[in-house]
Design a protein around this motif. Structure first.
Motif, PDB file in Angstrom:
ATOM      1  N   ASP A  36      37.178  32.087  55.965  1.00 29.36           N
ATOM      2  CA  ASP A  36      36.561  32.951  56.983  1.00 29.36           C
ATOM      3  C   ASP A  36      35.078  33.172  56.709  1.00 29.36           C
ATOM      4  OD1 ASP A  36      38.974  33.132  58.236  1.00 29.36           O
ATOM      5  OD2 ASP A  36      39.492  35.107  57.426  1.00 29.36           O
ATOM      6  N   ARG A  37      34.718  33.360  55.442  1.00 30.70           N
ATOM      7  CA  ARG A  37      33.309  33.566  55.104  1.00 30.70           C
ATOM      8  C   ARG A  37      32.488  32.312  55.400  1.00 30.70           C
ATOM      9  NH1 ARG A  37      33.637  36.708  49.224  1.00 30.70           N
ATOM     10  NH2 ARG A  37      35.119  38.349  49.891  1.00 30.70           N
ATOM     11  N   ALA A  38      33.074  31.153  55.150  1.00 29.85           N
ATOM     12  CA  ALA A  38      32.375  29.899  55.422  1.00 29.85           C
ATOM     13  C   ALA A  38      32.112  29.753  56.918  1.00 29.85           C
ATOM     14  CB  ALA A  38      33.191  28.723  54.912  1.00 29.85           C
ATOM     15  N   VAL A  39      33.107  30.059  57.742  1.00 24.85           N
ATOM     16  CA  VAL A  39      32.945  29.949  59.190  1.00 24.85           C
ATOM     17  C   VAL A  39      31.881  30.908  59.696  1.00 24.85           C
ATOM     18  CG1 VAL A  39      34.064  30.295  61.426  1.00 24.85           C
ATOM     19  CG2 VAL A  39      35.283  29.104  59.595  1.00 24.85           C
ATOM     20  N   GLU A  40      31.917  32.144  59.238  1.00 27.92           N
ATOM     21  CA  GLU A  40      30.930  33.123  59.692  1.00 27.92           C
ATOM     22  C   GLU A  40      29.512  32.696  59.301  1.00 27.92           C
ATOM     23  OE1 GLU A  40      31.381  35.587  61.744  1.00 27.92           O
ATOM     24  OE2 GLU A  40      33.497  35.001  61.822  1.00 27.92           O
ATOM     25  N   ALA A  41      29.369  32.111  58.122  1.00 31.48           N
ATOM     26  CA  ALA A  41      28.048  31.633  57.691  1.00 31.48           C
ATOM     27  C   ALA A  41      27.577  30.485  58.582  1.00 31.48           C
ATOM     28  CB  ALA A  41      28.099  31.187  56.241  1.00 31.48           C
ATOM     29  N   LEU A  42      28.473  29.586  58.951  1.00 32.58           N
ATOM     30  CA  LEU A  42      28.107  28.464  59.818  1.00 32.58           C
ATOM     31  C   LEU A  42      27.708  28.949  61.211  1.00 32.58           C
ATOM     32  CD1 LEU A  42      30.822  25.830  58.821  1.00 32.58           C
ATOM     33  CD2 LEU A  42      28.376  25.788  58.265  1.00 32.58           C
ATOM     34  N   VAL A  43      28.423  29.929  61.724  1.00 33.42           N
ATOM     35  CA  VAL A  43      28.080  30.483  63.036  1.00 33.42           C
ATOM     36  C   VAL A  43      26.678  31.089  62.997  1.00 33.42           C
ATOM     37  CG1 VAL A  43      28.632  32.281  64.724  1.00 33.42           C
ATOM     38  CG2 VAL A  43      30.470  30.894  63.742  1.00 33.42           C
ATOM     39  N   ALA A  44      26.391  31.866  61.968  1.00 33.14           N
ATOM     40  CA  ALA A  44      25.067  32.475  61.832  1.00 33.14           C
ATOM     41  C   ALA A  44      23.985  31.415  61.699  1.00 33.14           C
ATOM     42  CB  ALA A  44      25.051  33.413  60.625  1.00 33.14           C
ATOM     43  N   LEU A  45      24.278  30.365  60.947  1.00 32.42           N
ATOM     44  CA  LEU A  45      23.303  29.293  60.750  1.00 32.42           C
ATOM     45  C   LEU A  45      22.979  28.601  62.064  1.00 32.42           C
ATOM     46  CD1 LEU A  45      21.668  27.516  58.804  1.00 32.42           C
ATOM     47  CD2 LEU A  45      23.725  26.099  58.531  1.00 32.42           C
ATOM     48  N   CYS A  46      24.006  28.315  62.867  1.00 34.39           N
ATOM     49  CA  CYS A  46      23.795  27.633  64.143  1.00 34.39           C
ATOM     50  C   CYS A  46      22.989  28.488  65.109  1.00 34.39           C
ATOM     51  CB  CYS A  46      25.136  27.271  64.774  1.00 34.39           C
ATOM     52  SG  CYS A  46      25.982  25.900  63.961  1.00 34.39           S
ATOM     53  N   ARG A  47      23.259  29.766  65.132  1.00 31.70           N
ATOM     54  CA  ARG A  47      22.644  30.646  66.126  1.00 31.70           C
ATOM     55  C   ARG A  47      21.297  31.219  65.694  1.00 31.70           C
ATOM     56  NH1 ARG A  47      28.189  33.872  67.963  1.00 31.70           N
ATOM     57  NH2 ARG A  47      29.192  32.033  68.897  1.00 31.70           N
ATOM     58  N   GLU A  48      21.150  31.460  64.399  1.00 28.37           N
ATOM     59  CA  GLU A  48      19.941  32.127  63.914  1.00 28.37           C
ATOM     60  C   GLU A  48      19.010  31.211  63.121  1.00 28.37           C
ATOM     61  OE1 GLU A  48      21.243  35.592  61.797  1.00 28.37           O
ATOM     62  OE2 GLU A  48      22.772  36.036  63.314  1.00 28.37           O
ATOM     63  N   GLY A  49      19.526  30.080  62.675  1.00 26.82           N
ATOM     64  CA  GLY A  49      18.677  29.123  61.973  1.00 26.82           C
ATOM     65  C   GLY A  49      18.653  29.279  60.471  1.00 26.82           C
ATOM     66  N   ALA A  50      19.178  30.390  59.960  1.00 24.90           N
ATOM     67  CA  ALA A  50      19.186  30.627  58.518  1.00 24.90           C
ATOM     68  C   ALA A  50      20.319  31.585  58.183  1.00 24.90           C
ATOM     69  CB  ALA A  50      17.860  31.197  58.046  1.00 24.90           C
ATOM     70  N   VAL A  51      20.821  31.490  56.957  1.00 26.82           N
ATOM     71  CA  VAL A  51      21.896  32.376  56.533  1.00 26.82           C
ATOM     72  C   VAL A  51      21.900  32.457  55.005  1.00 26.82           C
ATOM     73  CG1 VAL A  51      23.628  30.522  56.405  1.00 26.82           C
ATOM     74  CG2 VAL A  51      24.363  32.888  56.791  1.00 26.82           C
ATOM     75  N   GLU A  52      22.268  33.615  54.484  1.00 25.53           N
ATOM     76  CA  GLU A  52      22.379  33.776  53.035  1.00 25.53           C
ATOM     77  C   GLU A  52      23.735  33.247  52.583  1.00 25.53           C
ATOM     78  OE1 GLU A  52      21.809  37.162  49.531  1.00 25.53           O
ATOM     79  OE2 GLU A  52      21.724  37.716  51.658  1.00 25.53           O
ATOM     80  N   VAL A  53      23.726  32.411  51.564  1.00 23.61           N
ATOM     81  CA  VAL A  53      24.960  31.809  51.066  1.00 23.61           C
ATOM     82  C   VAL A  53      25.079  32.024  49.559  1.00 23.61           C
ATOM     83  CG1 VAL A  53      25.037  30.044  52.863  1.00 23.61           C
ATOM     84  CG2 VAL A  53      23.831  29.578  50.720  1.00 23.61           C
ATOM     85  N   PRO A  54      26.300  32.055  49.042  1.00 23.44           N
ATOM     86  CA  PRO A  54      26.469  32.195  47.589  1.00 23.44           C
ATOM     87  C   PRO A  54      26.050  30.935  46.856  1.00 23.44           C
ATOM     88  CG  PRO A  54      28.584  31.868  48.671  1.00 23.44           C
ATOM     89  CD  PRO A  54      27.580  32.036  49.759  1.00 23.44           C
ATOM     90  N   ALA A  55      25.603  31.107  45.626  1.00 26.17           N
ATOM     91  CA  ALA A  55      25.303  29.978  44.740  1.00 26.17           C
ATOM     92  C   ALA A  55      26.441  29.904  43.734  1.00 26.17           C
ATOM     93  CB  ALA A  55      23.968  30.198  44.035  1.00 26.17           C
ATOM     94  N   TYR A  56      27.333  28.955  43.938  1.00 26.32           N
ATOM     95  CA  TYR A  56      28.548  28.885  43.127  1.00 26.32           C
ATOM     96  C   TYR A  56      28.368  27.912  41.968  1.00 26.32           C
ATOM     97  CZ  TYR A  56      33.558  29.247  42.199  1.00 26.32           C
ATOM     98  OH  TYR A  56      34.779  29.504  41.614  1.00 26.32           O
ATOM     99  N   ASP A  57      28.708  28.357  40.779  1.00 19.86           N
ATOM    100  CA  ASP A  57      28.641  27.519  39.576  1.00 19.86           C
ATOM    101  C   ASP A  57      30.061  27.085  39.234  1.00 19.86           C
ATOM    102  OD1 ASP A  57      28.582  26.560  36.897  1.00 19.86           O
ATOM    103  OD2 ASP A  57      26.714  27.652  36.547  1.00 19.86           O
ATOM    104  N   ILE A  58      30.361  25.806  39.460  1.00 15.42           N
ATOM    105  CA  ILE A  58      31.722  25.318  39.234  1.00 15.42           C
ATOM    106  C   ILE A  58      32.105  25.382  37.764  1.00 15.42           C
ATOM    107  CG2 ILE A  58      33.190  23.262  39.370  1.00 15.42           C
ATOM    108  CD1 ILE A  58      31.864  22.566  41.987  1.00 15.42           C
TER     109      ILE A  58
END
Length: 199
Positions: free
Chosen positions: A62-84
């Motif tokens: 769900d968080r991934a989808v919401e980030a993609l929606v924001a990116l498409c509509r607003e042009g930028a979005v804050e995303v986590p930096a994940y360290d595997i």
């Protein structure tokens, strides 16, 4: 200007990131939405005796989808930096798409959010990259060793298991709505999206 998303699924080590990165399109890492290692909802692999990081329950869809929606509509979005290697987010960053008409969202769970992206009106295409499983095993093992993602013995056991499961994984992605492509087909698809219509 709004944009659309190309969901790119495929086995770990298949070269999704490499091919997408050469396309000229922004590449959005869906793997940054993995859950932290101390999340009580993480699934467990009895066969490996560790967290099942290849189960969709290890990921915040769900968080991934919401980030993609924001990116498409607003042009930028804050995303986590994940360290595997640490199995947790270690910060965040702002992802921007600039003037790109499409964004490649790549990750092993990309097929899981096809319907959500379609319902939100941001889906351009969904594909799954198919390459020889044994070659994916070699690429994945070399990459994961170099990045010290997990102990070598764990990487070897997990890699062999993934290699045998790849045909099922690709077939499942197709059943969820992905089109199967090989490396050349993927490169052609993304190159076409990255080229302006009036070029």
């Amino acid at each position: 200007m709004s944009a659309k998303i190309v969901l790119l699924a495929g086995p770990s080590g298949s070269g999704k990131s490499h091919i997408a990165g050469r396309s000229g399109l922004p590449v959005f890492r869906l793997d940054d939405f993995y859950k932290d290692a101390d999340d009580p909802t993480l699934p467990f692999s009895a066969e490996l005796g560790i967290v099942d990081w290849d189960h969709v329950g290890a990921w915040h869809a769900d968080r991934a989808v919401e980030a993609l929606v924001a990116l498409c509509r607003e042009g930028a979005v804050e995303v986590p930096a994940y360290d595997i290697s640490l199995s947790r987010a270690v910060g965040s960053s702002v992802f921007t798409r600039g003037s790109a008409p499409a964004v490649v969202a790549e990750g092993v769970f990309a097929a899981e959010i096809i319907e959500q992206c379609r319902e939100r009106g941001i889906l351009a295409d969904a594909v799954v990259l198919h390459r020889a499983p044994w070659k994916n095993f070699v690429r994945r093992f070399a990459r994961d060793l170099a990045e010290r993602r997990k102990p070598p013995a764990t990487l070897w056991r997990r890699g062999r298991l993934l290699m045998h499961e790849e045909p099922t994984m690709v077939a499942t992605a197709e059943a969820k709505g992905c089109r199967r492509v090989d490396a050349r087909g993927l490169a052609r698809l993304l190159a076409g999206l990255a080229t302006p219509v009036d070029a």
